[in-house]
Design a protein around this motif. Structure first.
Motif, mmCIF file in Angstrom:
data_model
loop_
_atom_site.group_PDB
_atom_site.id
_atom_site.type_symbol
_atom_site.label_atom_id
_atom_site.label_comp_id
_atom_site.label_asym_id
_atom_site.label_seq_id
_atom_site.Cartn_x
_atom_site.Cartn_y
_atom_site.Cartn_z
ATOM 1 N N LEU A 101 11.341 6.251 -1.517
ATOM 2 C CA LEU A 101 12.741 6.686 -1.465
ATOM 3 C C LEU A 101 12.853 8.047 -0.794
ATOM 4 O O LEU A 101 13.735 8.260 0.057
ATOM 5 C CB LEU A 101 13.313 6.737 -2.880
ATOM 6 C CG LEU A 101 14.756 7.246 -2.990
ATOM 7 C CD1 LEU A 101 15.724 6.272 -2.332
ATOM 8 C CD2 LEU A 101 15.147 7.481 -4.449
ATOM 9 N N PHE A 102 11.968 8.979 -1.134
ATOM 10 C CA PHE A 102 12.024 10.313 -0.531
ATOM 11 C C PHE A 102 11.528 10.293 0.914
ATOM 12 O O PHE A 102 12.074 10.995 1.771
ATOM 13 C CB PHE A 102 11.202 11.301 -1.368
ATOM 14 C CG PHE A 102 11.947 11.849 -2.551
ATOM 15 C CD1 PHE A 102 12.535 13.105 -2.493
ATOM 16 C CD2 PHE A 102 12.086 11.112 -3.716
ATOM 17 C CE1 PHE A 102 13.224 13.623 -3.568
ATOM 18 C CE2 PHE A 102 12.778 11.616 -4.800
ATOM 19 C CZ PHE A 102 13.355 12.875 -4.732
ATOM 20 N N LEU A 103 10.476 9.525 1.181
ATOM 21 C CA LEU A 103 9.972 9.451 2.551
ATOM 22 C C LEU A 103 10.979 8.796 3.485
ATOM 23 O O LEU A 103 10.936 9.025 4.705
ATOM 24 C CB LEU A 103 8.650 8.687 2.580
ATOM 25 C CG LEU A 103 7.457 9.352 1.887
ATOM 26 C CD1 LEU A 103 6.220 8.478 2.004
ATOM 27 C CD2 LEU A 103 7.184 10.734 2.467
ATOM 28 N N ARG A 104 11.866 8.011 2.942
ATOM 29 C CA ARG A 104 12.884 7.350 3.762
ATOM 30 C C ARG A 104 13.825 8.366 4.414
ATOM 31 O O ARG A 104 14.401 8.098 5.472
ATOM 32 C CB ARG A 104 13.665 6.361 2.893
ATOM 33 C CG ARG A 104 14.782 5.646 3.608
ATOM 34 C CD ARG A 104 15.383 4.542 2.769
ATOM 35 N NE ARG A 104 16.726 4.247 3.223
ATOM 36 C CZ ARG A 104 17.002 3.590 4.352
ATOM 37 N NH1 ARG A 104 16.008 3.144 5.101
ATOM 38 N NH2 ARG A 104 18.248 3.364 4.708
ATOM 39 N N TYR A 105 13.956 9.549 3.811
ATOM 40 C CA TYR A 105 14.852 10.555 4.370
ATOM 41 C C TYR A 105 14.363 11.067 5.724
ATOM 42 O O TYR A 105 15.169 11.501 6.551
ATOM 43 C CB TYR A 105 14.996 11.731 3.399
ATOM 44 C CG TYR A 105 15.860 11.410 2.210
ATOM 45 C CD1 TYR A 105 17.250 11.319 2.330
ATOM 46 C CD2 TYR A 105 15.299 11.169 0.965
ATOM 47 C CE1 TYR A 105 18.048 11.015 1.238
ATOM 48 C CE2 TYR A 105 16.083 10.866 -0.137
ATOM 49 C CZ TYR A 105 17.452 10.783 0.008
ATOM 50 O OH TYR A 105 18.240 10.472 -1.075
ATOM 51 N N VAL A 106 13.032 11.041 5.953
ATOM 52 C CA VAL A 106 12.504 11.507 7.239
ATOM 53 C C VAL A 106 12.103 10.343 8.140
ATOM 54 O O VAL A 106 11.849 10.558 9.330
ATOM 55 C CB VAL A 106 11.284 12.433 7.028
ATOM 56 C CG1 VAL A 106 11.699 13.691 6.296
ATOM 57 C CG2 VAL A 106 10.169 11.720 6.294
ATOM 58 N N ALA A 107 12.040 9.142 7.586
ATOM 59 C CA ALA A 107 11.644 7.981 8.400
ATOM 60 C C ALA A 107 12.452 6.757 7.991
ATOM 61 O O ALA A 107 11.889 5.757 7.530
ATOM 62 C CB ALA A 107 10.154 7.718 8.256
ATOM 63 N N PRO A 108 13.778 6.790 8.156
ATOM 64 C CA PRO A 108 14.586 5.621 7.757
ATOM 65 C C PRO A 108 14.311 4.392 8.599
ATOM 66 O O PRO A 108 14.541 3.267 8.152
ATOM 67 C CB PRO A 108 16.030 6.122 7.952
ATOM 68 C CG PRO A 108 15.922 7.220 8.958
ATOM 69 C CD PRO A 108 14.600 7.866 8.710
ATOM 70 N N GLU A 109 13.818 4.584 9.825
ATOM 71 C CA GLU A 109 13.531 3.434 10.669
ATOM 72 C C GLU A 109 12.226 2.750 10.278
ATOM 73 O O GLU A 109 12.013 1.580 10.616
ATOM 74 C CB GLU A 109 13.451 3.865 12.149
ATOM 75 C CG GLU A 109 12.250 4.722 12.512
ATOM 76 C CD GLU A 109 12.375 6.167 12.057
ATOM 77 O OE1 GLU A 109 11.380 6.908 12.154
ATOM 78 O OE2 GLU A 109 13.482 6.545 11.617
ATOM 79 N N SER A 110 11.347 3.451 9.544
ATOM 80 C CA SER A 110 10.062 2.879 9.117
ATOM 81 C C SER A 110 10.102 2.346 7.695
ATOM 82 O O SER A 110 9.386 1.403 7.354
ATOM 83 C CB SER A 110 8.945 3.928 9.238
ATOM 84 O OG SER A 110 8.806 4.378 10.560
#
Length: 318
Positions: A258-267
């Motif tokens: 969930l937190f990593l999605r903020y910097v890599a929403p396309e991944s």
């Protein structure tokens, strides 16, 4: 006149009064034990049984628009329609399979490193053991959100010092996209879990009788042979336990992606893991009923897989 004589008591035969008194004492002990259990039972019912019951009740309903679609939606009873829809939901099961495959690789690496560190600590001095244990346990002590934010900074394309060093060295460093996404997430989870699992494995090694090692040394076995043939076969129980707990944790993976999605929403998509899918359904789409059904399906799959994993690994290692 003949007098009635009392028949002699058989050895071990208790009188009715004594039996009644022992029953009363047993009941009192049971009641006292129940009183001690009441706080736990109350907490268990309120935090586990009631939410599960409420989720099951919600899963049997569905939100539908009334009339021609202009009125407010109503929650109606639809039985097991949500569960039938989940069985045909490709994105949910794709996220489940993705999490299982990722977890199988990451758990194997994490437990392998934890086992290696525990074996190394088992042959060093006691003072060094305490020092290294404390150092390796620090990542586990740090809250998951905080540790994720630390690695989020290290992975950030705009603020990462690792990327800056790579640029100066002429290297194209990227942490997301394709296999790099799984490597970055796996690195974070492994960093978090090595210390705790190492402590459990190390404690199991410390509990083994030292006579086993002395006998192996007398037979001419070296330290690596003792570790492979004596230590590891005697700690299979804790390896199975840590593996099962790690499997349960991976199926419930939520905070880190969930937190990593903020910097890599396309991944990392909204259905990257089952928990992300449930979160998106409940709090972004507003479909609480379908999300409740998904959570129950996830709980059932997790329980079944944990049981199968425990039985299969126990049978192979016994």
């Amino acid at each position: 006149m003949s007098t009635l004589t009392r028949p002699p008591q058989v050895a071990g035969d208790a009188s009715p009064v004594r039996r009644t008194s022992s029953r009363r004492t047993g009941r009192r002990g049971a009641y006292k034990g129940l009183l001690f259990l009441l706080p736990f039972l109350a907490g268990f019912v309120l935090t586990y049984v009631v939410p599960i019951g409420y989720a099951f009740s919600q899963s049997l309903h569905e939100k539908k628009s009334s009339g021609i679609g202009f009125g407010p939606p109503k929650v109606v009873f639809t039985g097991f329609a949500n569960f039938s829809a989940i069985l045909a939901d490709g994105s949910f099961w794709a996220g489940m399979l993705r999490t299982l495959l990722f977890g199988a690789a990451q758990i194997a690496v994490m437990l392998g490193i934890a086992l290696l560190l525990a074996l190394l600590l088992d042959v060093v001095a006691a003072r060094a053991v305490r020092f290294f244990r404390a150092g390796l346990l620090i990542p586990y002590v740090i809250p998951g959100v905080v540790s994720t934010l630390i690695w989020l900074f290290l992975y950030s394309p705009t603020a990462s010092p690792i990327i800056d060093i790579g640029d100066k060295a002429g290297l194209d460093v990227t942490f997301f996209g394709g296999i790099n996404t799984y490597l970055s997430l796996g690195n974070l989870l492994t960093w978090q879990g090595i210390g705790f699992n190492m402590i459990l494995i190390s404690a199991s090694l410390q509990a083994l009788p030292r006579e086993l090692y002395e006998a192996a040394r007398l037979d001419g076995a070296r330290e690596w042979r003792i570790a492979w043939s004596v230590k590891i076969p005697n700690i299979t129980g804790i390896l199975v336990l840590t593996g099962m707990f790690s499997l349960i944790g991976r199926l419930q993976l939520f905070t880190e992606p969930l937190f990593l999605r903020y910097v890599a929403p396309e991944s990392i998509s909204t259905d990257f893991t089952p928990m992300l899918e449930i979160f998106d359904r409940a709090f972004k789409t507003g479909d609480y009923q379908y999300a409740a059904a998904e959570s129950l399906v996830l709980a059932a799959v997790t329980g079944i897989l944990a049981f199968v994993f425990y039985r299969v690994t126990n049978r192979k290692m016994s």
